[in-house]
Enzyme design. Structure first.
Site, mmCIF file in Angstrom:
data_model
loop_
_atom_site.group_PDB
_atom_site.id
_atom_site.type_symbol
_atom_site.label_atom_id
_atom_site.label_comp_id
_atom_site.label_asym_id
_atom_site.label_seq_id
_atom_site.Cartn_x
_atom_site.Cartn_y
_atom_site.Cartn_z
ATOM 1 N N ASP A 61 -19.629 -41.907 -23.612
ATOM 2 C CA ASP A 61 -18.880 -41.364 -22.471
ATOM 3 C C ASP A 61 -17.404 -41.349 -22.866
ATOM 4 O O ASP A 61 -16.888 -42.379 -23.324
ATOM 5 C CB ASP A 61 -19.131 -42.312 -21.278
ATOM 6 C CG ASP A 61 -18.467 -41.846 -19.994
ATOM 7 O OD1 ASP A 61 -17.505 -41.057 -20.061
ATOM 8 O OD2 ASP A 61 -18.913 -42.296 -18.924
ATOM 9 N N ILE A 62 -16.716 -40.226 -22.682
ATOM 10 C CA ILE A 62 -15.287 -40.201 -23.053
ATOM 11 C C ILE A 62 -14.471 -41.201 -22.242
ATOM 12 O O ILE A 62 -13.368 -41.562 -22.635
ATOM 13 C CB ILE A 62 -14.632 -38.793 -22.947
ATOM 14 C CG1 ILE A 62 -14.733 -38.224 -21.533
ATOM 15 C CG2 ILE A 62 -15.194 -37.830 -23.976
ATOM 16 C CD1 ILE A 62 -13.799 -37.021 -21.306
ATOM 17 N N ALA A 85 -16.505 -32.278 -19.955
ATOM 18 C CA ALA A 85 -16.071 -32.139 -18.566
ATOM 19 C C ALA A 85 -17.280 -31.918 -17.672
ATOM 20 O O ALA A 85 -18.352 -31.518 -18.145
ATOM 21 C CB ALA A 85 -15.119 -30.948 -18.421
ATOM 22 N N THR A 87 -18.230 -29.224 -15.023
ATOM 23 C CA THR A 87 -17.662 -27.869 -15.038
ATOM 24 C C THR A 87 -18.090 -26.943 -13.899
ATOM 25 O O THR A 87 -17.565 -25.834 -13.807
ATOM 26 C CB THR A 87 -18.035 -27.160 -16.364
ATOM 27 O OG1 THR A 87 -19.467 -27.037 -16.423
ATOM 28 C CG2 THR A 87 -17.520 -27.915 -17.572
ATOM 29 N N THR A 127 -8.594 -24.639 -17.845
ATOM 30 C CA THR A 127 -9.138 -23.454 -17.180
ATOM 31 C C THR A 127 -8.077 -22.702 -16.376
ATOM 32 O O THR A 127 -7.108 -23.304 -15.891
ATOM 33 C CB THR A 127 -10.275 -23.901 -16.230
ATOM 34 O OG1 THR A 127 -10.657 -22.799 -15.408
ATOM 35 C CG2 THR A 127 -9.853 -25.043 -15.311
ATOM 36 N N ASP A 128 -8.317 -21.411 -16.173
ATOM 37 C CA ASP A 128 -7.419 -20.615 -15.316
ATOM 38 C C ASP A 128 -7.471 -21.072 -13.860
ATOM 39 O O ASP A 128 -6.564 -20.785 -13.073
ATOM 40 C CB ASP A 128 -7.754 -19.118 -15.415
ATOM 41 C CG ASP A 128 -9.177 -18.753 -15.027
ATOM 42 O OD1 ASP A 128 -9.964 -19.651 -14.660
ATOM 43 O OD2 ASP A 128 -9.512 -17.544 -15.090
ATOM 44 N N GLU A 129 -8.541 -21.809 -13.502
ATOM 45 C CA GLU A 129 -8.699 -22.180 -12.092
ATOM 46 C C GLU A 129 -7.598 -23.121 -11.607
ATOM 47 O O GLU A 129 -7.404 -23.284 -10.402
ATOM 48 C CB GLU A 129 -10.072 -22.825 -11.851
ATOM 49 C CG GLU A 129 -11.200 -21.891 -12.199
ATOM 50 C CD GLU A 129 -12.502 -22.167 -11.467
ATOM 51 O OE1 GLU A 129 -12.515 -22.976 -10.532
ATOM 52 O OE2 GLU A 129 -13.505 -21.536 -11.843
ATOM 53 N N TYR A 153 -13.278 -29.312 -8.429
ATOM 54 C CA TYR A 153 -13.307 -29.099 -9.888
ATOM 55 C C TYR A 153 -11.912 -28.752 -10.397
ATOM 56 O O TYR A 153 -11.402 -29.389 -11.322
ATOM 57 C CB TYR A 153 -14.293 -27.974 -10.247
ATOM 58 C CG TYR A 153 -14.087 -27.419 -11.645
ATOM 59 C CD1 TYR A 153 -14.400 -28.172 -12.778
ATOM 60 C CD2 TYR A 153 -13.548 -26.134 -11.837
ATOM 61 C CE1 TYR A 153 -14.188 -27.666 -14.060
ATOM 62 C CE2 TYR A 153 -13.332 -25.633 -13.117
ATOM 63 C CZ TYR A 153 -13.661 -26.397 -14.221
ATOM 64 O OH TYR A 153 -13.441 -25.908 -15.492
ATOM 65 N N SER A 156 -9.451 -31.538 -10.344
ATOM 66 C CA SER A 156 -9.638 -32.530 -11.418
ATOM 67 C C SER A 156 -9.117 -31.984 -12.747
ATOM 68 O O SER A 156 -8.538 -32.718 -13.545
ATOM 69 C CB SER A 156 -11.110 -32.951 -11.524
ATOM 70 O OG SER A 156 -11.902 -31.897 -12.060
ATOM 71 N N LYS A 157 -9.291 -30.678 -12.986
ATOM 72 C CA LYS A 157 -8.791 -30.096 -14.242
ATOM 73 C C LYS A 157 -7.250 -30.045 -14.217
ATOM 74 O O LYS A 157 -6.600 -30.305 -15.233
ATOM 75 C CB LYS A 157 -9.362 -28.696 -14.459
ATOM 76 C CG LYS A 157 -10.854 -28.649 -14.748
ATOM 77 C CD LYS A 157 -11.270 -29.342 -16.027
ATOM 78 C CE LYS A 157 -10.915 -28.579 -17.279
ATOM 79 N NZ LYS A 157 -11.462 -29.235 -18.514
ATOM 80 N N ASN A 183 -15.980 -17.727 -19.195
ATOM 81 C CA ASN A 183 -16.690 -17.477 -20.459
ATOM 82 C C ASN A 183 -18.111 -17.002 -20.182
ATOM 83 O O ASN A 183 -18.736 -17.419 -19.210
ATOM 84 C CB ASN A 183 -16.807 -18.768 -21.262
ATOM 85 C CG ASN A 183 -15.522 -19.202 -21.932
ATOM 86 O OD1 ASN A 183 -15.539 -19.691 -23.053
ATOM 87 N ND2 ASN A 183 -14.383 -19.022 -21.274
ATOM 88 N N ASN A 252 -17.752 -9.565 -8.858
ATOM 89 C CA ASN A 252 -19.058 -10.210 -9.049
ATOM 90 C C ASN A 252 -20.199 -9.210 -8.858
ATOM 91 O O ASN A 252 -21.203 -9.242 -9.576
ATOM 92 C CB ASN A 252 -19.222 -11.375 -8.070
ATOM 93 C CG ASN A 252 -18.252 -12.497 -8.382
ATOM 94 O OD1 ASN A 252 -17.775 -12.616 -9.514
ATOM 95 N ND2 ASN A 252 -17.944 -13.322 -7.393
#
Ligand code: NAD
Ligand code: DAU
Length: 340
Positions: A61-62, A85, A87, A127-129, A153, A156-157, A183, A252
């Site tokens: 685990d990181i 991560a 994701t 991420t772009d998010e 998410y 957290s990023k 991606n 979408n």
């Protein structure tokens, strides 16, 4: 160069490992992965044999600082690329705790261990998010834009990106952050839009499109993203942030129709369902900094890359059936409930 790749059994990390082992003979890799539901050893099937002596796997685990410190020392690691991560946005809405554990506390442990060891290269994959949501007319995100995350998410990023910034400013640690758009490609876990809709269409199951289906994502082939990460690792400026994108904004609904066409299935499979809470409307990336400083540019059109990707899923039914058993079906039932 001896590189620690974290999260290498996932979608993008495994593509990065395939790329490096095939194209970069001077690179050796240790893949550190805790094998969550998204970590699939089959994504790297045969690699240990084909690249004997250049690839090792460590299950850890990181967030386990002492395990990470031990692996960095034993493997004589010179650079880290962090893909590990949680994701999936929908899962973060259902339960944010694993996202905070890995994407914040895990990254903290990784940065701490790497900085104590005095590593000269560390790329954190983001991420772009983190930039939030764009209106239809707004210009694409640049690295100078503020962080305005909307989901657990992306929060957290964004927290992880801020830790990286702090490690650079406070300790002069040479970390680089990359931010990429959506991606697609082989070996993506079928909770994400493209493999999910393909898998559902093959089974003649309803395709749940959130809201109106007009939300827009920018799509990049996973190999183009991996090339960008390699450029950031080898040519990037310590402390910099680089955007990557595919120059392929699609709604979408457009993506879902293309998948149906590929499968030869009717549009009547589409079911418009209640929207994802906090659903970002549009992402688009200005990657001119990466183009200028790294020589980055996406190489595939979306239509070309999507056809190749769907061909890969069609040609690998065993991979699909392995990852769509037991726990996956339970997740679908819990998350989509009677929307499906
Ligand atoms: P994925 O979900 O397919 O794989 C994640 C991998 O990380 C799995 O192998 C999992 O076992 C491993 N992992 C999770 N928690 C861990 C922990 N605590 N310790 C060690 N390993 C752990 O993810 P992905 O789609 O390949 O994304 C990789 C990275 O790229 C993530 O950081 C993600 O935020 C970022 N990213 C993804 C996209 C996308 O479209 N998929 C776009 C931009 C950025
Ligand atoms: O933009 C980069 C991000 O792309 C990454 O950081 C994330 O890790 C990755 O999961 C992805 O996030 P998205 O939320 O954009 O991806 P997802 O595949 O979940 O959804 C893509 C779009 O499709 C989004 O607008 C929601 C919509 N969607 C998704 C699913 C799973 C549906 O309409 N129905 C669905 O069932």
């Amino acid at each position: 160069m001896r590189i620690l790749v974290t999260g290498g059994c996932g979608f993008i990390g495994s593509d990065f490992i395939h790329m490096l082992l095939t194209d970069m003979p001077d690179v050796d890799i240790c893949n550190l992965d805790s094998l969550t539901y998204a970590g699939n050893p089959a994504n790297l099937e045969g690699v240990e044999g084909r690249f004997a002596g250049r690839y090792t796997f460590a299950r850890a685990d990181i967030a386990d600082l002492s395990a990470v410190e031990r692996i960095l020392a034993e493997q004589r690691i010179e650079a880290v690329v962090n893909f590990a991560a949680e994701t999936h946005v929908d899962r973060s809405i259902a339960d944010a705790a694993p996202f905070l554990h890995t994407n914040v506390l895990g990254l903290h442990a990784l940065l701490t261990a790497a900085q104590r060891r005095g590593l000269a290269s560390f790329v954190h994959v983001s991420t772009d998010e983190v930039y939030g949501s764009l209106t239809p007319e707004a210009p694409a995100f640049t690295e100078a834009d503020p962080l305005v995350p909307n989901s657990p998410y992306s929060a957290s990023k964004a927290s992880g990106d801020l830790l990286c910034r702090a490690w650079h400013e406070t300790y002069a640690f040479p970390v680089i952050v990359t931010r990429c758009s959506n991606n697609y490609g082989p070996r993506q876990f079928p909770e994400k839009l493209i493999p999910f809709m393909y898998f559902r269409a093959c089974e003649d199951q309803p395709l749940p499109v959130y809201g109106t289906g007009k939300n827009v994502r920018d799509w990049i082939h996973v190999r183009d993203h991996c090339r960008g990460i390699w450029l950031a690792l080898t040519r990037g400026r310590p402390g910099a942030v680089y955007n990557f994108g595919g120059a392929a904004e699609r709604s979408n609904l457009t993506v879902v129709h293309r998948i149906l066409d590929f499968c030869g299935k009717p549009a009547s499979l589409i079911r418009f369902v209640a929207d994802r809470p906090g659903h970002d409307f549009r992402y688009a990336m200005d990657y001119s900094l990466a183009r200028r400083e790294l020589g980055f540019a996406p190489s595939r059109t979306f239509e070309q890359g999507l056809a190749e990707t769907l061909d890969w899923y069609r040609g690998n039914p065993a991979w699909i059936s392995n990852v769509t058993s037991g726990a996956y079906r339970t997740f679908l039932k819990t998350w989509y409930g009677d929307r499906l």
